[in-house]
Design a protein around this motif. Structure first.
Motif, mmCIF file in Angstrom:
data_model
loop_
_atom_site.group_PDB
_atom_site.id
_atom_site.type_symbol
_atom_site.label_atom_id
_atom_site.label_comp_id
_atom_site.label_asym_id
_atom_site.label_seq_id
_atom_site.Cartn_x
_atom_site.Cartn_y
_atom_site.Cartn_z
ATOM 1 N N ALA A 1 0.438 -1.704 -3.687
ATOM 2 C CA ALA A 1 -0.571 -2.865 -3.322
ATOM 3 C C ALA A 1 -0.522 -2.969 -1.692
ATOM 4 O O ALA A 1 -1.388 -3.176 -0.935
ATOM 5 C CB ALA A 1 -0.500 -3.896 -4.034
ATOM 6 N N GLU A 2 0.639 -3.210 -1.146
ATOM 7 C CA GLU A 2 0.660 -3.549 0.497
ATOM 8 C C GLU A 2 0.564 -2.347 1.266
ATOM 9 O O GLU A 2 -0.184 -2.554 2.240
ATOM 10 C CB GLU A 2 2.263 -3.807 0.644
ATOM 11 N N ARG A 3 0.690 -1.092 0.601
ATOM 12 C CA ARG A 3 0.208 0.033 1.560
ATOM 13 C C ARG A 3 -1.312 0.234 1.322
ATOM 14 O O ARG A 3 -1.940 0.691 2.416
ATOM 15 C CB ARG A 3 0.910 1.384 0.791
ATOM 16 N N GLU A 4 -1.732 0.127 0.227
ATOM 17 C CA GLU A 4 -3.228 0.405 0.179
ATOM 18 C C GLU A 4 -4.162 -0.746 0.565
ATOM 19 O O GLU A 4 -5.362 -0.496 0.837
ATOM 20 C CB GLU A 4 -3.565 1.061 -1.250
ATOM 21 N N ALA A 5 -3.793 -1.861 0.284
ATOM 22 C CA ALA A 5 -4.680 -2.946 0.442
ATOM 23 C C ALA A 5 -3.647 -4.367 0.842
ATOM 24 O O ALA A 5 -3.775 -5.414 0.028
ATOM 25 C CB ALA A 5 -5.418 -3.180 -0.911
ATOM 26 N N PRO A 6 -3.253 -4.135 2.033
ATOM 27 C CA PRO A 6 -2.665 -5.575 2.287
ATOM 28 C C PRO A 6 -3.447 -6.749 2.786
ATOM 29 O O PRO A 6 -2.718 -7.684 2.562
ATOM 30 C CB PRO A 6 -2.024 -5.076 3.699
ATOM 31 N N ASP A 7 -4.627 -6.715 2.388
ATOM 32 C CA ASP A 7 -5.714 -7.789 2.658
ATOM 33 C C ASP A 7 -5.754 -8.515 1.333
ATOM 34 O O ASP A 7 -6.297 -9.746 1.215
ATOM 35 C CB ASP A 7 -7.026 -7.528 2.956
ATOM 36 N N LEU A 8 -5.575 -7.864 0.188
ATOM 37 C CA LEU A 8 -5.606 -8.463 -1.233
ATOM 38 C C LEU A 8 -4.163 -9.151 -1.446
ATOM 39 O O LEU A 8 -3.176 -8.919 -0.887
ATOM 40 C CB LEU A 8 -5.801 -7.301 -2.340
ATOM 41 N N GLY A 9 -4.286 -10.259 -2.266
ATOM 42 C CA GLY A 9 -3.224 -10.897 -2.898
ATOM 43 C C GLY A 9 -2.587 -10.462 -4.137
ATOM 44 O O GLY A 9 -3.337 -10.336 -5.095
#
Length: 276
Positions: free
Chosen positions: A161-169
């Motif tokens: 999740a952090e690698r692909e979409a750091p803007d999501l929670g």
């Protein structure tokens, strides 16, 4: 929430859980088909309930701590535990459906997110939110195939999740769990990396792996119905879940028709079915 011990299943017991998993999958597919513009969430719930009843199984959600329905149906800013009722679905709604079934005393549990009217009706942001949530789940399932400790699952989910979409929670207040003769059992399955890597993974361990991601801040609150959890900032949420068994020969996704083969292939993981 959780039972008092980690329950290791025999291969025969896992085969029973596979039956519960397939009933759960069929119920969710019926709910998916019922999620059309103009339908009520009560009608979607009834579609899932009919499949479970026709299979001779029981819902493990209905009556659980007083929950009044067969499925949790959560819409847009609702993260989890939404109660079905008279709400009418509209084109573009982002809907997460979570349900389970009991067969011969063993539980299945699964969830997915869809867009009412199909993904062509979704915003690019909603589609991405669901896709990242789903793939983070598969990253966690792939980690379970070789993990020595349960905490490796959450680390894989967070890393993806952090690698692909750091803007999501990535939600931290709600977790996956052991499953078997109860719906919620030890061990707790975190969706993030933690210093304590949790218990050892052993053959016979069955887990529900279920990340939830949001488009904004991870702060949440529970509505006055004492069930429905929503984002505080009103941003949208997605939820994906599968029940997965780790047995002597490998893993098998009990709530996926193909045992997870297609989605695990990119991770180099080949799920192994239990022999009859």
């Amino acid at each position: 929430m959780f039972g008092s011990r980690t329950e290791l299943k025999t291969e025969a017991q896992i085969r029973t859980m596979r039956r519960a998993g397939l009933v759960t999958r069929a119920a969710l597919e019926a709910a998916r088909a019922a999620c059309v513009p103009g339908a009520t969430t009560a009608e979607v719930d009834a579609a899932a309930a009919a499949v479970i009843a026709d299979a001779g199984a029981r819902s493990n959600f209905k009556g659980y701590h007083g929950f009044p329905a067969t499925a949790c149906i959560s819409i847009n800013d609702e993260i989890v535990h939404g109660i079905p009722g008279p709400r009418v679905l509209e084109t573009g709604d982002l809907v997460s459906i979570d349900c389970g079934a009991i067969v011969d005393g063993y539980h299945g549990d699964s969830a997915f997110t869809l867009c009412v009217g199909g993904w062509d009706a979704a915003s690019a942001a909603d589609r991405r939110l669901s896709e990242v949530t789903e793939e983070s789940m598969w990253a966690g399932i792939a980690a379970f195939a070789t993990a020595k400790r349960v905490g490796e699952i959450g680390a894989a989910i967070e890393d993806f999740a952090e690698r692909e979409a750091p803007d999501l929670g990535l939600l931290e207040d709600y977790t996956g769990h052991g499953i078997g003769t109860q719906m919620h059992m030890e061990p707790e399955v975190l969706n993030y990396r933690a210093r304590n890597m949790g218990p050892k993974v052993r053959p016979g361990m069955c887990l529900a792996i279920e990340p939830m991601l949001v488009a904004g801040d991870i702060a949440s609150r529970t509505l006055d119905d004492e069930w429905t959890v929503v984002t505080v900032d009103g941003k949208r949420a997605a939820h994906w879940e599968h029940t997965v068994a780790r047995h002597a020969a490998g893993i098998w996704v009990l709530t996926a028709e193909d045992g997870g083969a297609a989605r695990l292939r990119p991770y180099g993981v080949v799920p192994v079915p239990l022999e009859d």
